[in-house]
Write a protein that holds these residues in place. Structure first.
Motif, short mmCIF file in Angstrom:
data_model
loop_
_atom_site.label_atom_id
_atom_site.label_comp_id
_atom_site.label_asym_id
_atom_site.label_seq_id
_atom_site.Cartn_x
_atom_site.Cartn_y
_atom_site.Cartn_z
N SER A 172 0.83 -1.20 0.00
CA SER A 172 0.00 0.00 0.00
C SER A 172 0.87 1.25 0.00
CB SER A 172 -0.90 -0.02 1.23
OG SER A 172 -1.72 1.13 1.27
N CYS A 173 0.47 2.24 -0.76
CA CYS A 173 1.20 3.51 -0.81
C CYS A 173 0.20 4.64 -1.03
CB CYS A 173 2.24 3.49 -1.93
SG CYS A 173 1.55 3.29 -3.58
N PRO A 174 0.57 5.87 -0.70
CA PRO A 174 -0.32 7.00 -0.95
C PRO A 174 -0.59 7.15 -2.44
CG PRO A 174 1.49 7.62 0.51
CD PRO A 174 1.83 6.28 -0.05
N PRO A 175 -1.70 7.75 -2.83
CA PRO A 175 -1.98 7.97 -4.26
C PRO A 175 -0.83 8.71 -4.93
CG PRO A 175 -3.90 8.48 -2.93
CD PRO A 175 -2.79 8.24 -1.97
N PRO A 176 -0.28 8.17 -6.02
CA PRO A 176 0.88 8.81 -6.68
C PRO A 176 0.65 10.26 -7.05
CG PRO A 176 0.56 6.59 -7.53
CD PRO A 176 -0.62 6.88 -6.65
N ALA A 177 -0.57 10.60 -7.47
CA ALA A 177 -0.86 11.99 -7.85
C ALA A 177 -0.69 12.93 -6.66
CB ALA A 177 -2.27 12.10 -8.41
N LEU A 178 -1.05 12.47 -5.47
CA LEU A 178 -0.91 13.30 -4.28
C LEU A 178 0.54 13.38 -3.81
CD1 LEU A 178 -4.09 12.23 -2.28
CD2 LEU A 178 -3.78 14.16 -3.82
N VAL A 179 1.27 12.29 -4.01
CA VAL A 179 2.71 12.32 -3.71
C VAL A 179 3.39 13.33 -4.63
CG1 VAL A 179 4.86 10.99 -3.72
CG2 VAL A 179 2.74 9.95 -2.86
N LYS A 180 3.01 13.32 -5.89
CA LYS A 180 3.58 14.27 -6.85
C LYS A 180 3.24 15.70 -6.44
CE LYS A 180 3.67 15.43 -11.78
NZ LYS A 180 3.15 15.07 -13.14
N GLU A 181 2.02 15.90 -5.96
CA GLU A 181 1.62 17.23 -5.51
C GLU A 181 2.47 17.71 -4.33
OE1 GLU A 181 -2.24 19.07 -3.22
OE2 GLU A 181 -2.63 17.73 -4.92
N VAL A 182 2.75 16.79 -3.41
CA VAL A 182 3.59 17.14 -2.26
C VAL A 182 4.98 17.55 -2.71
CG1 VAL A 182 4.77 16.16 -0.24
CG2 VAL A 182 2.33 15.73 -0.58
N LEU A 183 5.54 16.80 -3.65
CA LEU A 183 6.93 17.03 -4.06
C LEU A 183 7.07 18.16 -5.08
CD1 LEU A 183 8.16 13.33 -4.32
CD2 LEU A 183 8.58 14.97 -2.49
N SER A 184 5.98 18.56 -5.71
CA SER A 184 6.06 19.62 -6.71
C SER A 184 6.15 21.01 -6.09
CB SER A 184 4.84 19.56 -7.65
OG SER A 184 3.65 19.81 -6.92
N ASN A 185 5.92 21.10 -4.80
CA ASN A 185 5.93 22.42 -4.14
C ASN A 185 7.32 22.83 -3.62
OD1 ASN A 185 3.13 22.76 -4.45
ND2 ASN A 185 2.72 21.53 -2.62
N VAL A 186 8.30 21.93 -3.75
CA VAL A 186 9.64 22.24 -3.25
C VAL A 186 10.68 21.78 -4.27
CG1 VAL A 186 9.03 22.11 -0.80
CG2 VAL A 186 9.69 20.03 -2.01
N GLN A 187 11.87 22.36 -4.18
CA GLN A 187 12.96 21.93 -5.05
C GLN A 187 13.79 20.82 -4.40
OE1 GLN A 187 15.21 25.46 -6.05
NE2 GLN A 187 13.80 25.99 -7.72
N ARG A 188 13.98 20.92 -3.10
CA ARG A 188 14.72 19.90 -2.36
C ARG A 188 13.99 19.64 -1.04
NH1 ARG A 188 19.72 19.12 -4.52
NH2 ARG A 188 20.41 17.96 -2.67
N LEU A 189 14.17 18.47 -0.50
CA LEU A 189 13.56 18.16 0.79
C LEU A 189 14.30 17.03 1.47
CD1 LEU A 189 10.19 16.20 0.48
CD2 LEU A 189 12.05 16.06 -1.17
N THR A 190 14.15 16.95 2.79
CA THR A 190 14.72 15.87 3.57
C THR A 190 13.69 14.75 3.71
OG1 THR A 190 13.95 16.81 5.66
CG2 THR A 190 16.13 17.50 4.87
N PHE A 191 14.16 13.61 4.20
CA PHE A 191 13.27 12.46 4.38
C PHE A 191 12.14 12.80 5.34
CE2 PHE A 191 12.31 8.51 6.81
CZ PHE A 191 11.68 7.81 5.79
N TYR A 192 12.48 13.38 6.49
CA TYR A 192 11.43 13.69 7.46
C TYR A 192 10.59 14.88 7.03
CZ TYR A 192 12.74 10.03 10.61
OH TYR A 192 12.96 8.79 11.14
#
Length: 320
Positions: free
Chosen positions: A215-235
């Motif tokens: 099971s994993c979060p919906p890929p479209a929502l994961v993409k939305e989370v990651l599209s708002n930043v250029q870099r990010l840490t694991f936490y």
């Protein structure tokens, strides 16, 4: 009436998707363990009540951790039960430590692992100060992500570590539980506080989701989370998941954060759970005395007698 989704799937695929065999095996095991008691009111009634409890989500109460995590429905049911039983903690504005939240989890699941609670607390605290206080809502939404998507997050931790070390993320082997735990401990230090490039990270996670192995979060929502930043840490990624409104809705176990403490009907439901727990304890005591050649009187097991038992704020950790 059968749903269109049911009719569109072959029988074996539908059974696997809904984990029907898992519940049938569990029901048969419980039937064999309690066959003397169940024979008094019939096997058909037992199966009816068992699957009604599965539909209502109460089948996970006081069960072992291996069963609670066995299916997505079980995980969602456990999250919902934890929220409903202990939302008064948040309603009263109480702040608890990680160990105190773990004690609450153990009231519903006696062998709930400490490590999962620690991982959820780290999402909130972002450091090793595990004795800090946390609000109920902050812990609950962090716990939801860590508990429901635990295998997925182990693999995400491995991918993140490989990106930090410059390895090709597309060659990452899906970790076992032990290797995933080792990888995640490495990530805790956040070797680079600047994290990794968000677009590359998403490409790796997209491939991970496509494998459909857990099971994993919906890929479209994961993409939305990651599209708002250029870099990010694991936490930073885990915090974003825990606070994302759409991911909470997609999971479907908890209400929106603004509605977390509302609902008089939930207080009534909690009282029913408490009464059910008291009934079970009385039944267990009755069986124990029968084995010793003793019997409880009708007055001792009457509803009126049960109502005289002092009410508890939470159910006791008594397995079914």
């Amino acid at each position: 009436m059968l749903s269109p989704e049911r009719l569109a799937l072959p029988d074996y695929e539908y059974l696997a998707q809904r984990h029907v065999l898992t519940y049938m095996e569990d029901a048969v095991c419980q039937l064999l363990e309690n066959k003397e008691d169940i024979s008094q009111y019939g096997i058909a009634r037992f199966f009816t009540e068992y699957f009604n409890s599965v539909c209502q989500g109460t089948h996970i109460l006081f069960r072992e951790f291996s069963f609670i995590q066995a299916t997505p429905h079980n995980r969602a049911s456990f999250l919902r039960a934890f929220w409903r039983c202990f939302r008064t903690v948040g309603k009263n504005g109480d702040l608890l430590t990680m160990k105190e939240y773990h004690c609450l989890l153990q009231l519903l699941c006696p062998d709930f692992p400490l490590e999962l609670t620690q991982k959820a607390a780290r999402i909130v605290l972002m450091d090793d100060a595990m004795d800090c206080l946390m609000s109920f809502s902050d812990f609950l939404f962090a716990f939801q992500i860590q508990f429901y998507y635990s295998e997925f997050l182990d693999s995400v931790a491995a991918i993140y570590q490989d990106l930090l070390s410059g390895k090709n993320p597309n060659t990452v082997i899906v970790p076992t539980s032990s290797s995933g735990q080792h990888r995640q401990r490495q990530v805790l230090g956040e070797a680079s506080m600047e994290g990794v490039e968000a677009s590359l990270f998403y490409q790796c996670l997209e491939n991970l989701c496509d494998r459909h192995k857990y099971s994993c979060p919906p890929p479209a929502l994961v993409k939305e989370v990651l599209s708002n930043v250029q870099r990010l840490t694991f936490y930073g990624f885990l915090v974003a998941l825990s606070k994302h409104h759409g991911i909470n809705q997609a999971l479907g176990a908890l209400p929106d954060k603004g509605d977390l403490m509302h609902g008089p009907s939930l207080d009534e439901e909690l009282e029913r759970l408490v009464v059910r727990s008291r009934l079970h304890r009385t039944f267990a005591a009755h069986r124990a005395k029968e084995k010793q050649g003793l019997w409880l009187s009708e007055e001792e097991t009457s509803p009126e007698a049960l109502e005289r038992v002092p009410s508890a704020s939470v159910p006791h950790s008594t397995p079914y």
